[in-house]
Scaffold this motif. Structure first.
Motif, mmCIF file in Angstrom:
data_model
loop_
_atom_site.group_PDB
_atom_site.id
_atom_site.type_symbol
_atom_site.label_atom_id
_atom_site.label_comp_id
_atom_site.label_asym_id
_atom_site.label_seq_id
_atom_site.Cartn_x
_atom_site.Cartn_y
_atom_site.Cartn_z
ATOM 1 N N GLN A 20 0.831 -1.203 0.000
ATOM 2 C CA GLN A 20 0.000 0.000 0.000
ATOM 3 C C GLN A 20 0.867 1.254 0.000
ATOM 4 O O GLN A 20 0.579 2.226 -0.707
ATOM 5 C CB GLN A 20 -0.923 0.005 1.215
ATOM 6 N N THR A 21 1.920 1.219 0.788
ATOM 7 C CA THR A 21 2.848 2.352 0.834
ATOM 8 C C THR A 21 3.527 2.548 -0.515
ATOM 9 O O THR A 21 3.676 3.679 -0.998
ATOM 10 C CB THR A 21 3.921 2.132 1.916
ATOM 11 N N VAL A 109 -5.624 3.679 -11.562
ATOM 12 C CA VAL A 109 -5.173 2.306 -11.314
ATOM 13 C C VAL A 109 -4.535 2.181 -9.932
ATOM 14 O O VAL A 109 -4.807 1.220 -9.196
ATOM 15 C CB VAL A 109 -4.187 1.851 -12.406
ATOM 16 N N LEU A 110 -3.681 3.137 -9.576
ATOM 17 C CA LEU A 110 -3.049 3.079 -8.259
ATOM 18 C C LEU A 110 -4.096 3.135 -7.152
ATOM 19 O O LEU A 110 -4.007 2.400 -6.158
ATOM 20 C CB LEU A 110 -2.053 4.227 -8.096
ATOM 21 N N GLY A 111 -5.090 3.981 -7.334
ATOM 22 C CA GLY A 111 -6.153 4.083 -6.332
ATOM 23 C C GLY A 111 -6.958 2.797 -6.222
ATOM 24 O O GLY A 111 -7.290 2.358 -5.114
ATOM 25 N N LEU A 112 -7.266 2.180 -7.362
ATOM 26 C CA LEU A 112 -8.031 0.935 -7.352
ATOM 27 C C LEU A 112 -7.226 -0.213 -6.746
ATOM 28 O O LEU A 112 -7.771 -1.045 -6.015
ATOM 29 C CB LEU A 112 -8.457 0.573 -8.771
ATOM 30 N N ALA A 113 -5.934 -0.256 -7.055
ATOM 31 C CA ALA A 113 -5.084 -1.304 -6.483
ATOM 32 C C ALA A 113 -4.990 -1.159 -4.975
ATOM 33 O O ALA A 113 -5.020 -2.158 -4.238
ATOM 34 C CB ALA A 113 -3.690 -1.256 -7.116
ATOM 35 N N SER A 115 -7.283 0.115 -3.091
ATOM 36 C CA SER A 115 -8.587 -0.305 -2.565
ATOM 37 C C SER A 115 -8.658 -1.819 -2.426
ATOM 38 O O SER A 115 -9.188 -2.348 -1.448
ATOM 39 C CB SER A 115 -9.713 0.189 -3.478
ATOM 40 N N VAL A 116 -8.112 -2.527 -3.421
ATOM 41 C CA VAL A 116 -8.081 -3.994 -3.360
ATOM 42 C C VAL A 116 -7.301 -4.448 -2.136
ATOM 43 O O VAL A 116 -7.740 -5.331 -1.385
ATOM 44 C CB VAL A 116 -7.442 -4.573 -4.641
ATOM 45 N N LEU A 117 -6.143 -3.836 -1.911
ATOM 46 C CA LEU A 117 -5.308 -4.225 -0.772
ATOM 47 C C LEU A 117 -5.978 -3.893 0.558
ATOM 48 O O LEU A 117 -5.866 -4.655 1.525
ATOM 49 C CB LEU A 117 -3.945 -3.530 -0.871
ATOM 50 N N THR A 118 -6.688 -2.783 0.603
ATOM 51 C CA THR A 118 -7.398 -2.411 1.829
ATOM 52 C C THR A 118 -8.467 -3.441 2.163
ATOM 53 O O THR A 118 -8.608 -3.860 3.323
ATOM 54 C CB THR A 118 -8.046 -1.022 1.676
ATOM 55 N N GLU A 119 -9.232 -3.842 1.168
ATOM 56 C CA GLU A 119 -10.270 -4.852 1.396
ATOM 57 C C GLU A 119 -9.656 -6.205 1.741
ATOM 58 O O GLU A 119 -10.197 -6.951 2.576
ATOM 59 C CB GLU A 119 -11.172 -4.974 0.164
#
Length: 361
Positions: A20-21, A109-113, A115-119
């Motif tokens: 995420q970082t 794309v960075l924002g969506l990726a 979001s995937v990691l957060t979930e």
């Protein structure tokens, strides 16, 4: 086995946070390494890794809520995530650079990726809680999870699925598909603003204002009550001119979508010039709805100078957008005119004439 699984959970959680970082502050080396990668690699890799992640979290979820709780199977899924799926997802996202895919698409794309990691973090923590519960029951007869506990896991899994599906959709549609979706959103905003102005009646506003005054001091205001016909006429005239100007502006969006974006394929990405054109196209088309809102606000408040100022800003952005795609992607400026080129030249003349009328009034 439980100690080993606990270590794997810790590794997964730490790895996701590190990724995420990395996505929040992409290193400069990522852009350099991407220069050596083929354009076609990043998006297929992003699709494949998001698809694989979706499948893995499905297995993880089922293993967590189905008895007996198998530590080895869950550990295997987590290690596969750590060693291949997650690194592939993050690598693909970091290969999306402004120079090859536009800054807007990279940001998306960075924002969506992320979001995937957060979930995913949420799901891994829920499965870890299940593991903790099973450890507490060690030595006793293992009980099934309650319905509520299972629902938490499945609901969290659903959020990871949704996040993965969005990534897959964006990566499969590509940059041009992304731009089209954004342009459609801005088109709808302009259409809504035009419809709102069409439905607005200056005379109703005057009546409402007078009603408020009469309610405050009925006797004092009755003597002064009279319709300001001159102001109402001016409002109606400016409303008419504003709509006459904005309706051609609203036509820009579907015209560009149908003639320059739909079926464009990867042509806009074939050169740095095409990438820059897409960037500038988005900037100008995105600015139009905000300028239209300001122009409408000035009209409603009878601030005609402010309204005219923002209509001219609207014209500038819309005209720039039309000019940017005057010729087909990759064609020379002196290339033979196509259907859109002819339409665009006519559109520019019409808008120029309407703008003169607005300035005169």
């Amino acid at each position: 086995m439980s100690t080993q699984l606990s270590t794997t959970f810790t590794t997964t959680l730490a790895l996701v946070e590190q990724f995420q970082t990395a996505l929040t502050t992409p290193p400069a080396t990522a852009a350099e390494s991407a220069k050596d990668a083929k354009d076609v690699e990043a998006l297929p890799l992003l699709t494949a890794s998001a698809t694989a992640l979706r499948a893995h979290v499905t297995k993880l979820s089922l293993l967590a809520i189905t008895s007996p709780f198998t530590h080895s199977a869950i550990g295997t899924v987590l290690r596969e995530l750590n060693e291949s799926v997650l690194p592939s997802l993050v690598t693909a996202a970091l290969l999306i650079t402004p120079a090859q895919y536009t800054k807007a698409f990279q940001t998306e794309v960075l924002g969506l990726a992320k979001s995937v990691l957060t979930e995913l973090l949420g799901l891994v923590r829920e499965v870890q809680r299940v593991d903790d519960k099973k450890e507490q029951e060690k030595g006793a007869k293992e009980s099934d999870l309650t319905k509520a506990e299972k629902e938490v896991v499945t609901r969290t899994t659903g959020r990871v699925w949704d996040a993965c599906d969005v990534v897959i959709d964006v990566s499969q549609k590509g940059v041009v598909g992304f731009v089209m979706r954004r342009v459609e959103q801005w088109r709808d905003l302009v259409r809504d603003a035009v419809e709102e102005i069409e439905e607005w009646d200056p005379e109703d506003d005057d009546d409402d204002f007078m009603d408020e005054l009469l309610d405050e001091d009925e006797k004092g205001q009755k003597d002064e009550e009279e319709d300001d016909e001159e102001e109402t006429a001016a409002l109606n005239e400016h409303k008419k001119l504003t709509l006459r100007f904005l309706k051609p502006v609203a036509q820009v969006y579907p015209a560009i979508i149908n003639n320059r974006l739909k079926n464009a394929g990867n042509a806009p990405l074939a050169s740095s010039t095409g990438i820059k054109t897409l960037e500038s196209l988005m900037v100008n088309l995105q600015a139009v709805p905000d300028h239209v809102d300001e122009a409408a606000g000035g009209l409603y408040e009878a601030d005609f100078e402010r309204s005219a100022e923002y209509l001219q800003k609207t014209r500038k952005c819309a005209a720039k957008a039309v000019d940017l795609v005057m010729v087909p992607w990759g064609a020379a400026d002196d290339a033979p005119a196509d259907k859109f080129t002819t339409w665009a030249k006519t559109w520019l003349k019409v808008v120029e004439e309407v703008s003169k009328a607005i300035d005169e009034n």
